[in-house]
Write a protein that holds these residues in place. Sequence first.
Motif, PDB file in Angstrom:
ATOM      1  N   PRO A  94       0.820  -1.216   0.000  1.00 54.15           N
ATOM      2  CA  PRO A  94       0.000   0.000   0.000  1.00 54.15           C
ATOM      3  C   PRO A  94       0.855   1.267   0.000  1.00 54.15           C
ATOM      4  CG  PRO A  94      -0.913  -1.597   1.524  1.00 54.15           C
ATOM      5  CD  PRO A  94       0.410  -2.154   1.060  1.00 54.15           C
ATOM      6  N   ALA A  95       1.956   1.252   0.734  1.00 55.99           N
ATOM      7  CA  ALA A  95       2.829   2.435   0.781  1.00 55.99           C
ATOM      8  C   ALA A  95       3.434   2.724  -0.591  1.00 55.99           C
ATOM      9  CB  ALA A  95       3.933   2.239   1.820  1.00 55.99           C
ATOM     10  N   GLN A  96       3.835   1.683  -1.312  1.00 56.34           N
ATOM     11  CA  GLN A  96       4.397   1.880  -2.655  1.00 56.34           C
ATOM     12  C   GLN A  96       3.347   2.464  -3.594  1.00 56.34           C
ATOM     13  OE1 GLN A  96       5.587  -2.215  -3.238  1.00 56.34           O
ATOM     14  NE2 GLN A  96       7.771  -1.694  -3.093  1.00 56.34           N
ATOM     15  N   ARG A  97       2.143   1.917  -3.537  1.00 53.03           N
ATOM     16  CA  ARG A  97       1.080   2.417  -4.412  1.00 53.03           C
ATOM     17  C   ARG A  97       0.714   3.857  -4.069  1.00 53.03           C
ATOM     18  NH1 ARG A  97      -0.737  -2.747  -3.174  1.00 53.03           N
ATOM     19  NH2 ARG A  97      -2.417  -1.959  -1.856  1.00 53.03           N
ATOM     20  N   ALA A  98       0.637   4.170  -2.769  1.00 47.21           N
ATOM     21  CA  ALA A  98       0.275   5.523  -2.348  1.00 47.21           C
ATOM     22  C   ALA A  98       1.347   6.529  -2.767  1.00 47.21           C
ATOM     23  CB  ALA A  98       0.064   5.555  -0.835  1.00 47.21           C
ATOM     24  N   THR A  99       2.594   6.149  -2.616  1.00 46.17           N
ATOM     25  CA  THR A  99       3.688   7.043  -3.009  1.00 46.17           C
ATOM     26  C   THR A  99       3.665   7.303  -4.510  1.00 46.17           C
ATOM     27  OG1 THR A  99       5.078   6.333  -1.176  1.00 46.17           O
ATOM     28  CG2 THR A  99       6.204   7.302  -3.074  1.00 46.17           C
ATOM     29  N   ARG A 100       3.515   6.250  -5.290  1.00 46.68           N
ATOM     30  CA  ARG A 100       3.488   6.398  -6.752  1.00 46.68           C
ATOM     31  C   ARG A 100       2.288   7.247  -7.175  1.00 46.68           C
ATOM     32  NH1 ARG A 100       4.355   1.334  -8.205  1.00 46.68           N
ATOM     33  NH2 ARG A 100       2.196   0.756  -7.912  1.00 46.68           N
ATOM     34  N   GLN A 101       1.159   6.987  -6.548  1.00 48.51           N
ATOM     35  CA  GLN A 101      -0.045   7.739  -6.894  1.00 48.51           C
ATOM     36  C   GLN A 101       0.107   9.214  -6.530  1.00 48.51           C
ATOM     37  OE1 GLN A 101      -3.490   6.394  -4.867  1.00 48.51           O
ATOM     38  NE2 GLN A 101      -4.879   7.649  -6.045  1.00 48.51           N
ATOM     39  N   THR A 102       0.660   9.485  -5.366  1.00 40.75           N
ATOM     40  CA  THR A 102       0.852  10.869  -4.936  1.00 40.75           C
ATOM     41  C   THR A 102       1.800  11.602  -5.881  1.00 40.75           C
ATOM     42  OG1 THR A 102       0.439  10.248  -2.636  1.00 40.75           O
ATOM     43  CG2 THR A 102       1.582  12.341  -3.020  1.00 40.75           C
ATOM     44  N   GLN A 103       2.850  10.935  -6.299  1.00 42.43           N
ATOM     45  CA  GLN A 103       3.796  11.560  -7.237  1.00 42.43           C
ATOM     46  C   GLN A 103       3.096  11.918  -8.540  1.00 42.43           C
ATOM     47  OE1 GLN A 103       6.800   8.506  -7.412  1.00 42.43           O
ATOM     48  NE2 GLN A 103       7.923   9.325  -5.660  1.00 42.43           N
ATOM     49  N   MET A 104       2.306  11.002  -9.053  1.00 39.59           N
ATOM     50  CA  MET A 104       1.612  11.262 -10.317  1.00 39.59           C
ATOM     51  C   MET A 104       0.575  12.373 -10.157  1.00 39.59           C
ATOM     52  SD  MET A 104       3.135   9.477 -12.512  1.00 39.59           S
ATOM     53  CE  MET A 104       2.045   9.798 -13.880  1.00 39.59           C
ATOM     54  N   LYS A 106      -6.779   0.333   3.078  1.00 35.91           N
ATOM     55  CA  LYS A 106      -8.138  -0.230   3.090  1.00 35.91           C
ATOM     56  C   LYS A 106      -8.358  -1.152   1.895  1.00 35.91           C
ATOM     57  CE  LYS A 106     -10.551   3.340   5.690  1.00 35.91           C
ATOM     58  NZ  LYS A 106     -11.780   4.148   5.762  1.00 35.91           N
ATOM     59  N   ALA A 107      -7.863  -0.741   0.733  1.00 38.87           N
ATOM     60  CA  ALA A 107      -8.004  -1.564  -0.466  1.00 38.87           C
ATOM     61  C   ALA A 107      -7.254  -2.888  -0.295  1.00 38.87           C
ATOM     62  CB  ALA A 107      -7.493  -0.821  -1.693  1.00 38.87           C
ATOM     63  N   GLN A 108      -6.090  -2.828   0.324  1.00 41.26           N
ATOM     64  CA  GLN A 108      -5.308  -4.048   0.548  1.00 41.26           C
ATOM     65  C   GLN A 108      -6.068  -5.023   1.436  1.00 41.26           C
ATOM     66  OE1 GLN A 108      -2.086  -4.533  -0.882  1.00 41.26           O
ATOM     67  NE2 GLN A 108      -2.639  -6.625  -0.397  1.00 41.26           N
ATOM     68  N   GLN A 109      -6.719  -4.519   2.465  1.00 44.47           N
ATOM     69  CA  GLN A 109      -7.512  -5.378   3.348  1.00 44.47           C
ATOM     70  C   GLN A 109      -8.629  -6.072   2.579  1.00 44.47           C
ATOM     71  OE1 GLN A 109      -8.752  -2.622   6.395  1.00 44.47           O
ATOM     72  NE2 GLN A 109      -6.939  -3.013   7.658  1.00 44.47           N
TER      73      GLN A 109
END
Length: 134
Positions: free
Chosen positions: A44-54, A79-82
């Motif tokens: 989730p942290a990787q996805r959130a970081t990538r999304q925030t950058q974009m 939440k999505a990961q859960q």
Amino acid sequence: MTNFHLKAFKIIFAALFVTSLLCHSVFATPAPEGIFQKIENTTPAQRATRQTQMMSKKLNLTPAQKSKVENINLKYAKKAQQIVDSDSWRLGKARELRELVFQKNDQLQAVLNHAQFEHYQRIQQQRMQAMVNG
């Protein structure tokens, strides 16, 4: 699975992942199974970081907005990961994930200005169309 069900399935996933993986290549994945695999192979942290950058790049976020958006992205990625990790069947997961998209959009709308949020929604719509047509 009929063509109608497959198309409905793709629409649900597109709505979710447009928000969670804004402008990421996962939308070129033709099968919904590829989306789940992409989620399962990142944190989730990787996805959130990538999304925030974009989002920062595409929406020209201020530093204050970027911080708030990053927190929102991480909250909803977790939440999505859960949901993805749950024992629910795929269509049930898709419905839950779709609801997360709506909740997340409400929070983003409070952070983004009107023009940024409209641009964000246009990007979501484009990604959803690409997913449906892909």
